[in-house]
Write an enzyme that holds these catalytic residues in place. Structure first.
Site, PDB file in Angstrom:
ATOM      1  N   HIS A 438       0.873  -1.268   0.066  1.00 62.60           N
ATOM      2  CA  HIS A 438       0.050   0.122   0.134  1.00 62.60           C
ATOM      3  C   HIS A 438       0.988   1.189   0.270  1.00 62.60           C
ATOM      4  O   HIS A 438       0.736   2.244   0.901  1.00 62.60           O
ATOM      5  CB  HIS A 438      -0.993   0.139   1.255  1.00 62.60           C
ATOM      6  CG  HIS A 438      -1.980  -1.099   1.353  1.00 62.60           C
ATOM      7  ND1 HIS A 438      -2.393  -1.456   2.585  1.00 62.60           N
ATOM      8  CD2 HIS A 438      -2.353  -1.892   0.324  1.00 62.60           C
ATOM      9  CE1 HIS A 438      -3.356  -2.589   2.533  1.00 62.60           C
ATOM     10  NE2 HIS A 438      -3.172  -2.947   1.159  1.00 62.60           N
TER      11      HIS A 438
HETATM   12  C1  FAD Z   1      -0.858  -7.431  -4.670  1.00 63.17           C
HETATM   13  C2  FAD Z   1      -1.599  -6.344  -4.160  1.00 63.17           C
HETATM   14  C3  FAD Z   1      -2.437  -6.578  -3.357  1.00 63.17           C
HETATM   15  C4  FAD Z   1      -3.298  -5.568  -3.032  1.00 63.17           C
HETATM   16  N1  FAD Z   1      -4.455  -5.842  -2.117  1.00 63.17           N
HETATM   17  C5  FAD Z   1      -5.365  -4.950  -1.776  1.00 63.17           C
HETATM   18  C6  FAD Z   1      -6.654  -5.422  -1.178  1.00 63.17           C
HETATM   19  O1  FAD Z   1      -7.028  -6.356  -1.209  1.00 63.17           O
HETATM   20  N2  FAD Z   1      -7.533  -4.092  -0.892  1.00 63.17           N
HETATM   21  C7  FAD Z   1      -7.007  -2.754  -0.839  1.00 63.17           C
HETATM   22  O2  FAD Z   1      -7.761  -1.954  -0.928  1.00 63.17           O
HETATM   23  N3  FAD Z   1      -5.666  -2.565  -1.698  1.00 63.17           N
HETATM   24  C8  FAD Z   1      -5.055  -3.702  -1.915  1.00 63.17           C
HETATM   25  N4  FAD Z   1      -3.813  -3.345  -2.764  1.00 63.17           N
HETATM   26  C9  FAD Z   1      -3.468  -1.844  -2.869  1.00 63.17           C
HETATM   27  C10 FAD Z   1      -4.413  -1.041  -3.898  1.00 63.17           C
HETATM   28  O3  FAD Z   1      -4.761  -2.047  -4.942  1.00 63.17           O
HETATM   29  C11 FAD Z   1      -3.709   0.033  -4.219  1.00 63.17           C
HETATM   30  O4  FAD Z   1      -3.609   0.867  -3.296  1.00 63.17           O
HETATM   31  C12 FAD Z   1      -4.667   0.826  -5.425  1.00 63.17           C
HETATM   32  O5  FAD Z   1      -4.888   0.180  -6.600  1.00 63.17           O
HETATM   33  C13 FAD Z   1      -3.638   2.137  -5.914  1.00 63.17           C
HETATM   34  O6  FAD Z   1      -4.393   2.827  -6.847  1.00 63.17           O
HETATM   35  P1  FAD Z   1      -3.659   3.772  -7.947  1.00 63.17           P
HETATM   36  O7  FAD Z   1      -4.594   4.220  -8.706  1.00 63.17           O
HETATM   37  O8  FAD Z   1      -2.751   4.816  -6.904  1.00 63.17           O
HETATM   38  O9  FAD Z   1      -2.649   2.842  -8.647  1.00 63.17           O
HETATM   39  P2  FAD Z   1      -2.736   1.922  -9.429  1.00 63.17           P
HETATM   40  O10 FAD Z   1      -3.988   1.111  -9.319  1.00 63.17           O
HETATM   41  O11 FAD Z   1      -1.618   0.814  -9.378  1.00 63.17           O
HETATM   42  O12 FAD Z   1      -2.868   2.318 -11.049  1.00 63.17           O
HETATM   43  C14 FAD Z   1      -1.680   3.079 -11.750  1.00 63.17           C
HETATM   44  C15 FAD Z   1      -1.851   2.669 -13.162  1.00 63.17           C
HETATM   45  O13 FAD Z   1      -0.964   3.822 -13.956  1.00 63.17           O
HETATM   46  C16 FAD Z   1      -0.205   2.877 -14.749  1.00 63.17           C
HETATM   47  N5  FAD Z   1       0.901   3.733 -15.101  1.00 63.17           N
HETATM   48  C17 FAD Z   1       1.885   3.776 -14.234  1.00 63.17           C
HETATM   49  N6  FAD Z   1       2.986   4.323 -14.999  1.00 63.17           N
HETATM   50  C18 FAD Z   1       2.484   4.651 -16.112  1.00 63.17           C
HETATM   51  C19 FAD Z   1       3.313   5.447 -17.327  1.00 63.17           C
HETATM   52  N7  FAD Z   1       4.385   6.035 -16.914  1.00 63.17           N
HETATM   53  N8  FAD Z   1       2.563   5.687 -18.322  1.00 63.17           N
HETATM   54  C20 FAD Z   1       1.147   5.105 -18.462  1.00 63.17           C
HETATM   55  N9  FAD Z   1       0.677   4.441 -17.385  1.00 63.17           N
HETATM   56  C21 FAD Z   1       1.286   4.314 -16.300  1.00 63.17           C
HETATM   57  C22 FAD Z   1      -0.097   1.486 -14.361  1.00 63.17           C
HETATM   58  O14 FAD Z   1       0.237   0.596 -15.181  1.00 63.17           O
HETATM   59  C23 FAD Z   1      -1.134   1.383 -13.924  1.00 63.17           C
HETATM   60  O15 FAD Z   1      -2.382   0.729 -14.433  1.00 63.17           O
HETATM   61  C24 FAD Z   1      -3.045  -4.300  -3.084  1.00 63.17           C
HETATM   62  C25 FAD Z   1      -1.875  -4.042  -4.099  1.00 63.17           C
HETATM   63  C26 FAD Z   1      -1.291  -4.846  -4.533  1.00 63.17           C
HETATM   64  C27 FAD Z   1      -0.160  -4.680  -5.376  1.00 63.17           C
END
Ligand code: FAD
Length: 508
Positions: A438
């Protein structure tokens, strides 16, 4: 030819999909989501148990790692991040938590008080429909009854001591990610396989993005970075927005000296106890082979069976201090996992961890000579208090598990073993703990961002993802990331509506 849109959202993850949905509500708005990874149309994404396989993928997981951390025994720790539509929400365990009301009130920022935020959660839950895990293992049900005073049918909550089977964002036994709940219904354009290198500018104004392969996309009403806590600050730094000295060291021209970019990195530290014994949880045993063999058919035909398990089925919140507010979260997995280097081993068992809800340690993410390789220093246990709390958490978890109504399914602690206590336990945690995956905080609201998510000192550039949390929420971060996308997406849409000239389209 350069494609032109009103809004570009970088990253189609948990937050980015919610941003896109909010922006696409503007009449006539052309929105494009630019995603580095592929689509999420892969059966391993849909099957909840498929995450076990996805974590090993080089295509759908960024597979980042920390730098060696002196504070954690000189180790590098895995930092998995989803790399496809749905983002980390396409490889996660789908456990659904808002956090506590006090988490948001503590941010002390206009528009992020718990009353406002709770309304936003109501909106996103209308689309994500979190519900109790449909087919928990009997051990998970039993773990949900570890606190007799607690209603075992309610999900646990970080607001008070509680345990239970988790609520998850699944529908009909399949993953239902932000790509399903927000992006697909939005009608936004989506470009996959497009890794953004940097933001483009005219003077102080963001005008679009440049991809790593050299292509450019223009955005007349602005760019929203939703690339997550690791990649959003990297894109900012590659664009010349970050700590001046670091940027110069990496050969990048400084556009805006913003020391807060990459700072304040933190995550929930996590350390797991492994239990192994015949007839307990899921695992690889001769007796379970027929059930494993049947499970794909069961899932395909009836959306039931063990493949509907999100692995992290149940859990608890409890306090190891004088406070009534929980400071520890436990995730309970009714699976035997390997603890000696191999993820899967013969036998059956279960796993329960200790995660610190509010860690004190803060690390930093930096850019180095390789502009695409983040230097991630979580500074895990940099503050001794975190390690003290983890030791107390393990001691308390052992007591809780000793009284859990597991009956014949109970198994002995295989790792680290009940003999490991006191200073020895402290050292095992320091040298073996990881995180709950996280990471947050690297482009914080109130730091490099104003309270609406806009990058201070730059026009038409926003950040909306887990990186904006000034302080982590007290449970899993997926739902809060979607809520952040929803709220900041609303601010971006309002800004574009207030300045209509910014959003009139130019033919390509
Ligand atoms: C294995 C795992 C298990 C987890 N389990 C849980 C759970 O059960 N419950 C929970 O609440 N949270 C969980 N989490 C945490 C939760 O999933 C994250 O906190 C949340 O998804 C973060 O969202 P975000 O939008 O910040 O980033 P992300 O969902 O990671 O999205 C970022 C996106 O940007 C894209 N990206 C990155 N760099 C670039 C670039 N340069 N150009 C274009 N695209 C790019 C990536 O490919 C990705 O698709 C887990 C995380 C992981 C890794």
């Amino acid at each position: 030819m350069t494609r032109e849109y009103d809004h570009i959202v970088v990253g189609g993850g948990s937050a980015g999909c919610a941003v896109a949905a909010r922006l696409a509500e503007r009449p006539g708005a052309q929105v494009c989501v630019v995603e580095a990874g592929p689509s999420d149309q892969d059966i391993r994404v849909k099957i909840p148990f498929g995450l076990v396989n996805l974590l090993g993928s080089n295509v759908r997981n960024w597979k980042r790692q920390t730098v060696p951390m002196a504070s954690a025994g000189g180790r590098q720790v895995a930092v998995p991040r989803g790399r496809m539509l749905g983002g980390s929400g396409s490889i996660n365990s789908m456990v659904w938590f808002r956090g506590t009301r006090a988490d948001f009130d503590a941010w002390g920022l206009p528009g992020w008080d718990s009353t406002t935020v709770w309304d936003a959660f109501d909106s996103i839950e209308g689309r994500m429909t979190p519900a109790r895990l449909p087919h928990p293992h009997p051990l998970s049900d039993a773990f949900g009854r570890v606190f007799p005073a607690n209603d075992p049918n309610a999900p646990p909550t970080p607001e008070r001591q509680s345990a239970g089977v988790f609520h998850t964002n699944m529908r009909r036994g399949a993953r239902w990610s932000a790509a399903d709940g927000f992006l697909r219904p939005s009608g936004a354009d989506v470009v996959t396989g497009a890794e953004v290198d940097q933001v483009t500018f005219e003077g102080p104004r963001a005008t679009g993005v440049k991809l790593r392969d050299g292509r450019t996309l223009k955005a007349r009403a602005g760019v929203v970075l939703s690339a997550g806590s690791i990649e959003s600050p990297m894109i900012l730094m590659r664009s010349g927005i970050g700590p001046g000295a670091d940027l110069q060291g990496a050969g990048i021209d400084v556009r805006l000296d913003a020391p807060g970019v990459g700072a304040n990195l933190h995550d929930h530290p996590g350390f797991g106890l492994h239990f192994k014994g015949q007839g307990s949880g899921y695992g690889l045993t001769l007796g379970q082979l027929p059930a494993w063999a049947l499970s794909p058919v069961q899932w395909l035909l009836m959306r039931s069976g063990r493949l509907t398990s999100n692995t992290v089925e149940a859990g608890a919140f409890y306090s190891v201090t004088d406070s009534d507010v929980p400071d520890i979260q436990t995730h309970f997995l009714p699976f035997l996992m390997g603890w000696q280097g191999k993820a899967i081993i013969w036998g059956s068992g279960y796993f329960a961890d200790v995660c610190l809800c509010q860690p004190s340690s803060r690390g930093r993410l930096r850019i180095g000579k390789d502009r695409f390789q983040p230097l991630i220093d979580l500074n895990l246990f940099g503050d001794d208090w975190d390690l003290d709390m983890m030791v107390r958490g393990v001691e308390r978890l052992r007591q809780i598990l000793d009284t859990a109504p597991f009956e014949h399914r109970g198994a002995p602690e295989g790792f680290p073993g009940t003999g490991v206590t006191g200073d020895a336990l402290r050292e095992v945690i320091r040298t073996r703990a990881g995180t709950a995956y996280h990471p947050v905080g690297t482009v914080a609201l109130g730091g490099p961002l104003d309270a609406r998510g806009a990058v201070k000192g730059i026009e038409n550039l926003w950040v909306a993802d887990a990186s904006v949390m000034p302080r982590i929420t007290s449970a899993n971060t997926n739902a809060p990331s979607m809520m952040i996308g929803w709220q900041i997406g609303g601010h971006v849409a309002a800004a574009a509506t207030a300045t209509p000239a910014a959003s009139c389209r130019v033919a390509t």
